[in-house]
Design a protein around this motif. Sequence first.
Motif, mmCIF file in Angstrom:
data_model
loop_
_atom_site.group_PDB
_atom_site.id
_atom_site.type_symbol
_atom_site.label_atom_id
_atom_site.label_comp_id
_atom_site.label_asym_id
_atom_site.label_seq_id
_atom_site.Cartn_x
_atom_site.Cartn_y
_atom_site.Cartn_z
ATOM 1 N N ILE A 1 0.770 -1.301 -0.105
ATOM 2 C CA ILE A 1 0.033 -0.037 -0.042
ATOM 3 C C ILE A 1 0.919 1.135 0.050
ATOM 4 N N VAL A 2 1.749 1.271 0.778
ATOM 5 C CA VAL A 2 2.837 2.443 0.811
ATOM 6 C C VAL A 2 3.579 2.643 -0.155
ATOM 7 N N THR A 3 4.205 1.468 -0.681
ATOM 8 C CA THR A 3 5.099 1.529 -1.897
ATOM 9 C C THR A 3 4.149 1.889 -3.163
ATOM 10 N N SER A 4 3.007 1.731 -3.069
ATOM 11 C CA SER A 4 2.189 1.982 -4.340
ATOM 12 C C SER A 4 1.949 3.636 -4.436
ATOM 13 N N LEU A 5 2.185 4.243 -3.513
ATOM 14 C CA LEU A 5 2.335 5.936 -3.582
ATOM 15 C C LEU A 5 3.482 6.118 -4.732
ATOM 16 N N ALA A 6 4.669 5.429 -4.799
ATOM 17 C CA ALA A 6 5.696 5.785 -5.524
ATOM 18 C C ALA A 6 6.187 4.815 -6.641
ATOM 19 N N GLU A 7 5.593 3.651 -6.471
ATOM 20 C CA GLU A 7 5.710 2.827 -7.582
ATOM 21 C C GLU A 7 4.351 1.790 -7.986
ATOM 22 N N SER A 8 4.315 1.148 -9.158
ATOM 23 C CA SER A 8 3.064 0.499 -9.452
ATOM 24 C C SER A 8 3.171 -0.956 -9.483
ATOM 25 N N THR A 9 4.030 -1.472 -8.536
ATOM 26 C CA THR A 9 4.526 -2.771 -8.149
ATOM 27 C C THR A 9 3.339 -3.548 -8.080
ATOM 28 N N ALA A 10 2.328 -3.025 -6.913
ATOM 29 C CA ALA A 10 1.178 -4.001 -6.788
ATOM 30 C C ALA A 10 0.255 -4.395 -7.926
ATOM 31 N N LEU A 11 0.450 -3.828 -9.096
ATOM 32 C CA LEU A 11 -0.333 -3.984 -10.262
ATOM 33 C C LEU A 11 0.003 -5.182 -11.181
ATOM 34 N N VAL A 12 1.564 -5.792 -11.207
ATOM 35 C CA VAL A 12 2.089 -6.585 -12.009
ATOM 36 C C VAL A 12 2.881 -7.437 -11.425
ATOM 37 N N GLU A 13 3.157 -8.788 -11.799
ATOM 38 C CA GLU A 13 3.978 -9.770 -11.505
ATOM 39 C C GLU A 13 3.961 -10.079 -9.826
ATOM 40 N N TYR A 14 5.126 -9.880 -9.244
ATOM 41 C CA TYR A 14 5.334 -10.230 -7.713
ATOM 42 C C TYR A 14 4.400 -9.490 -6.976
ATOM 43 N N GLY A 15 4.227 -8.122 -7.037
ATOM 44 C CA GLY A 15 3.562 -7.297 -6.537
ATOM 45 C C GLY A 15 1.820 -7.764 -6.536
ATOM 46 N N TRP A 16 1.242 -8.104 -7.558
ATOM 47 C CA TRP A 16 0.081 -8.527 -7.803
ATOM 48 C C TRP A 16 -0.221 -9.639 -7.155
ATOM 49 N N PHE A 17 0.858 -10.787 -7.269
ATOM 50 C CA PHE A 17 0.746 -12.161 -6.811
ATOM 51 C C PHE A 17 0.622 -12.026 -5.268
ATOM 52 N N LEU A 18 1.465 -11.094 -4.587
ATOM 53 C CA LEU A 18 1.451 -11.116 -3.409
ATOM 54 C C LEU A 18 0.029 -10.315 -2.760
ATOM 55 N N LEU A 19 -0.342 -9.589 -3.767
ATOM 56 C CA LEU A 19 -1.763 -8.924 -3.168
ATOM 57 C C LEU A 19 -2.782 -9.848 -3.142
ATOM 58 N N LEU A 20 -2.912 -10.708 -4.265
ATOM 59 C CA LEU A 20 -3.726 -11.798 -4.370
ATOM 60 C C LEU A 20 -3.770 -12.897 -3.217
ATOM 61 N N VAL A 21 -2.676 -13.184 -2.883
ATOM 62 C CA VAL A 21 -2.471 -14.105 -1.879
ATOM 63 C C VAL A 21 -2.873 -13.742 -0.714
ATOM 64 N N CYS A 22 -2.486 -12.598 -0.168
ATOM 65 C CA CYS A 22 -2.930 -12.217 0.983
ATOM 66 C C CYS A 22 -4.506 -11.707 0.903
ATOM 67 N N SER A 23 -5.026 -11.350 0.040
ATOM 68 C CA SER A 23 -6.348 -11.047 -0.182
ATOM 69 C C SER A 23 -7.295 -12.366 0.067
ATOM 70 N N VAL A 24 -6.652 -13.431 -0.536
ATOM 71 C CA VAL A 24 -7.368 -14.897 -0.680
ATOM 72 C C VAL A 24 -7.277 -15.330 0.870
ATOM 73 N N ARG A 25 -6.113 -15.443 1.447
ATOM 74 C CA ARG A 25 -5.813 -15.960 2.680
ATOM 75 C C ARG A 25 -6.562 -15.103 3.671
ATOM 76 N N ALA A 26 -6.731 -14.001 3.532
ATOM 77 C CA ALA A 26 -7.674 -13.129 4.609
ATOM 78 C C ALA A 26 -9.192 -13.399 4.427
ATOM 79 N N ALA A 27 -9.415 -13.579 3.019
ATOM 80 C CA ALA A 27 -10.865 -14.141 2.999
ATOM 81 C C ALA A 27 -11.300 -15.191 3.263
#
Length: 429
Positions: free
Chosen positions: A387-413
């Motif tokens: 979340i914080v890195t997304s203010l200065a990078e677009s990592t959360a949209l592709v590759e390992y950033g997107w992968f980690l976001l979805l892993v965390c989202s599914v595990r939380a759900a």
Amino acid sequence: MSTPSNPAALTEALTRFFGAPRFTASLTLVIIGVTFSTHALRSTMGWPGLIGMLIGLLGFAALSLWARRDTLEWHGVLPISILVFVGWCVLSLVWSEYTLATLRGVSYQVTFGFLAIYVALVRDSIQIVRAIGDVLRVLLGASIALEVLSLLIDLPIVFLGIQGNIAYLGPIQGVFGTRNALGLIALIAVITFIVEWKSRSVPRALGIGSVWLAGICLVLTRSPVILIVALCIAVAAVALYALRRAPAANRWMLQLGLAAATLVTVVTLWATREQVFGLLNAGAELNVRLSLWDEMVRLMPLHPLEGWGWAGVWPSSTPYGWLEFTTGRDYSSGLNAYLDVYFQVGLVGALAFVALVGLAFVRSWILASNKRSLVYVWPALVLVVLIVTSLAESTALVEYGWFLLLVCSVRAAQGLSWRSALARKPDKV
């Protein structure tokens, strides 16, 4: 070894093979390894090699899910927020002004999304943490080794982006292409290694050594952006520690206080961003980002609701070529995930993305605050990094950033889902 003589026997043999725990564990390691090594793989094998590996992993993951179809709990496992955001990105094919690039971007996004969901489904939280820890130990070790090799041969390793600055104590890039990417992954590694160590899932010496390795990589990046993210992580970790030790009856008051303090801090930092970057000697980085963001904001009103069309990694077609021309630099992203999403898929897509990130974070934070096991802390802190890195990078949209976001989202759900709660049968009186 004899071949099964009938289709039923063959099906049973394939089910045993692809559903075996050892196969699942090995495939998870390979998926995570490829996900975090995309830059190195593209640099050595090119896009065709990387795409070929991803297609192979997709096939194996699909077969593994098929083999384990009767043992997995499917109800409510995929958050609706993921479906809405990805669905809107797919729908942008209708109005995209670069249809082929959007098709490639959507396919790339869905590929990593499917692999993330597979890992989140077939492995539990501590197994995911262990697998990521094993992969990052190897990649960070390889990064330091290659940086030292570059020093010994007194030449940069150009095809990997290694500039050979380790003799000057950085900045180093490792096998990840940029110092910000290495710093982000080193931060995730620090969180992962500490959770491994404190949960006693690895030997104490290995845990401490791994933390030192990640810490050295983090310091040698000399990245002002990552320094700010690291400070935010430290504050979040202290807050979680206090919440986990507080009496359950008082936690809601602490949560409200933390939310208010976070909001005030974010507003203050944004209002004084130029002074903050000046103190960090990062004025040049801020100016690069501001010039790009200004041009993006200027073009957003042309497609305010729907955006220009999903691309993920930026193509060279219009309007991205125009942005690069006007700013005088080449970009592969908007250097801000929130603005990047708004630019590509408009206000609707931006709201869907914020909902996805927000729901994942709130669920993870609540679980980390209330569950005794330390492993619940890992998704919450990783999401803070993204979340914080997304203010200065677009990592959360592709590759390992997107992968980690979805892993965390599914595990939380899986741990805190209203659909799963509705599906539970009430206890008999």
